[in-house]
Design a protein around this motif. Structure first.
Motif, PDB file in Angstrom:
ATOM      1  N   VAL A   1      30.527   8.415  33.168  1.00  0.00           N
ATOM      2  CA  VAL A   1      29.269   7.989  33.769  1.00  0.00           C
ATOM      3  C   VAL A   1      28.279   7.571  32.691  1.00  0.00           C
ATOM      4  O   VAL A   1      28.185   8.210  31.631  1.00  0.00           O
ATOM      5  N   LEU A   2      27.538   6.489  32.960  1.00  0.00           N
ATOM      6  CA  LEU A   2      26.470   6.029  32.068  1.00  0.00           C
ATOM      7  C   LEU A   2      25.126   6.250  32.750  1.00  0.00           C
ATOM      8  O   LEU A   2      24.989   5.986  33.955  1.00  0.00           O
TER       9      LEU A   2
ATOM     10  N   ASP B   1      39.078 -11.203  37.108  1.00  0.00           N
ATOM     11  CA  ASP B   1      40.387 -11.446  37.723  1.00  0.00           C
ATOM     12  C   ASP B   1      40.902 -10.244  38.513  1.00  0.00           C
ATOM     13  O   ASP B   1      41.993 -10.302  39.087  1.00  0.00           O
ATOM     14  N   HIS B   2      40.119  -9.153  38.520  1.00  0.00           N
ATOM     15  CA  HIS B   2      40.551  -7.935  39.220  1.00  0.00           C
ATOM     16  C   HIS B   2      39.421  -7.345  40.057  1.00  0.00           C
ATOM     17  O   HIS B   2      39.328  -6.129  40.194  1.00  0.00           O
ATOM     18  N   TYR B   3      38.568  -8.208  40.587  1.00  0.00           N
ATOM     19  CA  TYR B   3      37.432  -7.740  41.387  1.00  0.00           C
ATOM     20  C   TYR B   3      37.912  -6.837  42.517  1.00  0.00           C
ATOM     21  O   TYR B   3      38.917  -7.126  43.149  1.00  0.00           O
ATOM     22  N   PRO B   4      37.219  -5.684  42.735  1.00  0.00           N
ATOM     23  CA  PRO B   4      35.942  -5.237  42.138  1.00  0.00           C
ATOM     24  C   PRO B   4      36.108  -4.235  40.997  1.00  0.00           C
ATOM     25  O   PRO B   4      35.216  -3.431  40.746  1.00  0.00           O
ATOM     26  N   LYS B   5      37.242  -4.240  40.321  1.00  0.00           N
ATOM     27  CA  LYS B   5      37.482  -3.311  39.217  1.00  0.00           C
ATOM     28  C   LYS B   5      36.397  -3.439  38.148  1.00  0.00           C
ATOM     29  O   LYS B   5      35.926  -4.538  37.844  1.00  0.00           O
ATOM     30  N   LEU B   6      36.013  -2.299  37.553  1.00  0.00           N
ATOM     31  CA  LEU B   6      35.026  -2.258  36.475  1.00  0.00           C
ATOM     32  C   LEU B   6      35.418  -1.207  35.455  1.00  0.00           C
ATOM     33  O   LEU B   6      36.072  -0.215  35.782  1.00  0.00           O
ATOM     34  N   ASN B   7      34.993  -1.407  34.216  1.00  0.00           N
ATOM     35  CA  ASN B   7      35.186  -0.378  33.193  1.00  0.00           C
ATOM     36  C   ASN B   7      34.268   0.816  33.449  1.00  0.00           C
ATOM     37  O   ASN B   7      34.653   1.962  33.237  1.00  0.00           O
ATOM     38  N   PHE B   8      33.030   0.504  33.893  1.00  0.00           N
ATOM     39  CA  PHE B   8      32.051   1.553  34.171  1.00  0.00           C
ATOM     40  C   PHE B   8      31.468   1.332  35.578  1.00  0.00           C
ATOM     41  O   PHE B   8      30.390   0.755  35.738  1.00  0.00           O
ATOM     42  N   PRO B   9      32.163   1.797  36.581  1.00  0.00           N
ATOM     43  CA  PRO B   9      31.677   1.579  37.951  1.00  0.00           C
ATOM     44  C   PRO B   9      30.532   2.503  38.356  1.00  0.00           C
ATOM     45  O   PRO B   9      29.806   2.218  39.302  1.00  0.00           O
TER      46      PRO B   9
ATOM     47  N   ASP C   1      28.162   3.927  50.865  1.00  0.00           N
ATOM     48  CA  ASP C   1      27.452   4.247  49.622  1.00  0.00           C
ATOM     49  C   ASP C   1      28.485   4.606  48.554  1.00  0.00           C
ATOM     50  O   ASP C   1      28.716   5.778  48.243  1.00  0.00           O
ATOM     51  N   LEU C   2      29.112   3.569  47.997  1.00  0.00           N
ATOM     52  CA  LEU C   2      30.190   3.760  47.037  1.00  0.00           C
ATOM     53  C   LEU C   2      29.781   3.259  45.659  1.00  0.00           C
ATOM     54  O   LEU C   2      28.864   2.441  45.517  1.00  0.00           O
ATOM     55  N   ILE C   3      30.469   3.773  44.630  1.00  0.00           N
ATOM     56  CA  ILE C   3      30.242   3.252  43.290  1.00  0.00           C
ATOM     57  C   ILE C   3      30.696   1.795  43.245  1.00  0.00           C
ATOM     58  O   ILE C   3      31.358   1.305  44.170  1.00  0.00           O
ATOM     59  N   ALA C   4      30.374   1.091  42.170  1.00  0.00           N
ATOM     60  CA  ALA C   4      30.468  -0.373  42.151  1.00  0.00           C
ATOM     61  C   ALA C   4      31.872  -0.940  42.266  1.00  0.00           C
ATOM     62  O   ALA C   4      32.035  -2.131  42.522  1.00  0.00           O
ATOM     63  N   ASP C   5      32.914  -0.148  42.094  1.00  0.00           N
ATOM     64  CA  ASP C   5      34.269  -0.670  42.297  1.00  0.00           C
ATOM     65  C   ASP C   5      34.842  -0.264  43.653  1.00  0.00           C
ATOM     66  O   ASP C   5      35.992  -0.577  43.978  1.00  0.00           O
ATOM     67  N   GLY C   6      34.020   0.434  44.465  1.00  0.00           N
ATOM     68  CA  GLY C   6      34.430   0.799  45.812  1.00  0.00           C
ATOM     69  C   GLY C   6      35.477   1.877  45.905  1.00  0.00           C
ATOM     70  O   GLY C   6      36.031   2.114  46.972  1.00  0.00           O
ATOM     71  N   SER C   7      35.741   2.565  44.820  1.00  0.00           N
ATOM     72  CA  SER C   7      36.843   3.537  44.811  1.00  0.00           C
ATOM     73  C   SER C   7      36.451   4.902  45.357  1.00  0.00           C
ATOM     74  O   SER C   7      37.296   5.645  45.851  1.00  0.00           O
ATOM     75  N   ARG C   8      35.165   5.263  45.293  1.00  0.00           N
ATOM     76  CA  ARG C   8      34.731   6.587  45.722  1.00  0.00           C
ATOM     77  C   ARG C   8      33.209   6.609  45.846  1.00  0.00           C
ATOM     78  O   ARG C   8      32.527   5.635  45.486  1.00  0.00           O
TER      79      ARG C   8
END
Length: 316
Positions: free
Chosen positions: A209-210, A238-246, A122-129
């Motif tokens: 957070v949004l 080009d940097h999946y799964p990086k996001l500006n607003f994960p 259950d991670l935020i959309a970029d998988g970082s946390r």
């Protein structure tokens, strides 16, 4: 050479081109050799010379002249006409125009690994946390929803030590927003307005957070949530799964549910429904402007379904 020609032509009357025919004289032949276009003279095409002598001055052909003219014009007008200043563009289009360096896209194995990680935890959309706020099951299973009580805790600073910044995105129409909104919310009811979020600078490691919502968080809020995520994915493809607003949430029940339980956190402390009788003209105006009712051919079937439920065809 010029003085020599003049001397031989006009030194006396016998050589004057006015009083005598000089086309057969040696001087004329010499002048003809220098000045006539580089081809055999031909009376039938009005050459003006009447001689077959090859010339020493070579003039470019018409085809070559036209080619040079085209090249000159191309160099002058090669720049594209700039788009109108007020023309709305998505961040993705702006990025494609400004990118000078082509970066290597992630490999298939990298993408598969990232997707598996996101699905198994259950991670935020970029998988970082993990998610900062507690989520609840909602109507939209693909979106993360929070309760009105959690929204109130955010406003009261309960999560201020873990969240760097929170932006509450109210997707209702302006007359609804002015009639009462969650304290600190911003009104964004068009795709262009939501796109502007992606143009803001985000700080790495800082949790911005949004939280999206509309009147019931049934149509407009979820649609803008999905649009932002789609644009964000494309922007960082080009940097999946990086996001500006994960880390993005949807307020369950929308403004109506929040107002009913936490009206004291609304500004002003009131609630203006979208279908308010005093705002029929405003509804027609903003519904067309936001293009929520005609936002693509893929929405035709869903619009027909809603029209059976809501005879007026209103998009909540």
């Amino acid at each position: 050479m010029t003085l020599s020609f003049r001397f031989r032509l006009f030194a006396d009357d016998s050589c004057s081109p006015v009083t005598t025919d000089v086309t057969s004289s040696p001087s004329w032949k010499e002048i003809e050799t220098v000045l006539t276009p580089c081809r055999s003279a031909d009376d039938s095409v009005d050459s003006g010379i009447g001689s077959s002598v090859k010339l020493s001055i070579k003039l470019p052909s018409r085809k070559r002249c036209l080619s040079r003219t085209f090249i000159a014009r191309k160099s002058l007008f090669s720049g594209k006409r700039p788009a109108d200043a007020d023309e709305a563009q998505s961040p993705l289009k702006k990025k494609s125009k400004s990118d000078d360096v082509i970066t290597e896209a992630p490999s298939t194995d990298d993408i598969i690994t990232a997707v598996e990680r996101l699905e198994s935890h259950d991670l935020i959309a970029d998988g970082s946390r993990g998610y900062t706020l507690p989520t609840i099951p909602g109507k939209h299973s693909d979106l993360k929803s929070i309760s009105a009580d959690t929204m109130a805790e955010v406003l009261n600073g309960v999560y201020s030590d873990r969240l760097h910044k929170v932006t509450i995105v109210d997707c209702r129409y302006p007359y609804e927003f002015e009639g009462g909104h969650i304290r600190g919310a911003v009104n964004m009811y068009t795709r262009d307005a939501v796109n502007s979020l992606l143009e803001t600078q985000t700080t790495a490691g800082k949790r911005h957070v949004l939280i999206f919502h509309c009147e019931f968080s049934s149509e407009r809020g979820p649609r803008m949530y999905r649009h932002l995520r789609s644009q964000d994915r494309a922007l960082n493809q080009d940097h999946y799964p990086k996001l500006n607003f994960p880390e993005v949430y949807l307020l369950h029940g929308g403004y109506k549910a929040f107002y009913e339980s936490h009206g004291d956190l609304c500004d002003p402390d009131s609630y203006t429904p979208m279908l308010h009788l005093d705002h029929c003209a405003d509804l027609r105006h903003f519904r067309v402007k936001s293009k929520t009712w005609t936002a693509g051919s893929e929405k035709v079937s869903s619009r027909r379904h809603r029209s059976r439920i809501f005879p007026s065809g209103l998009d909540l």
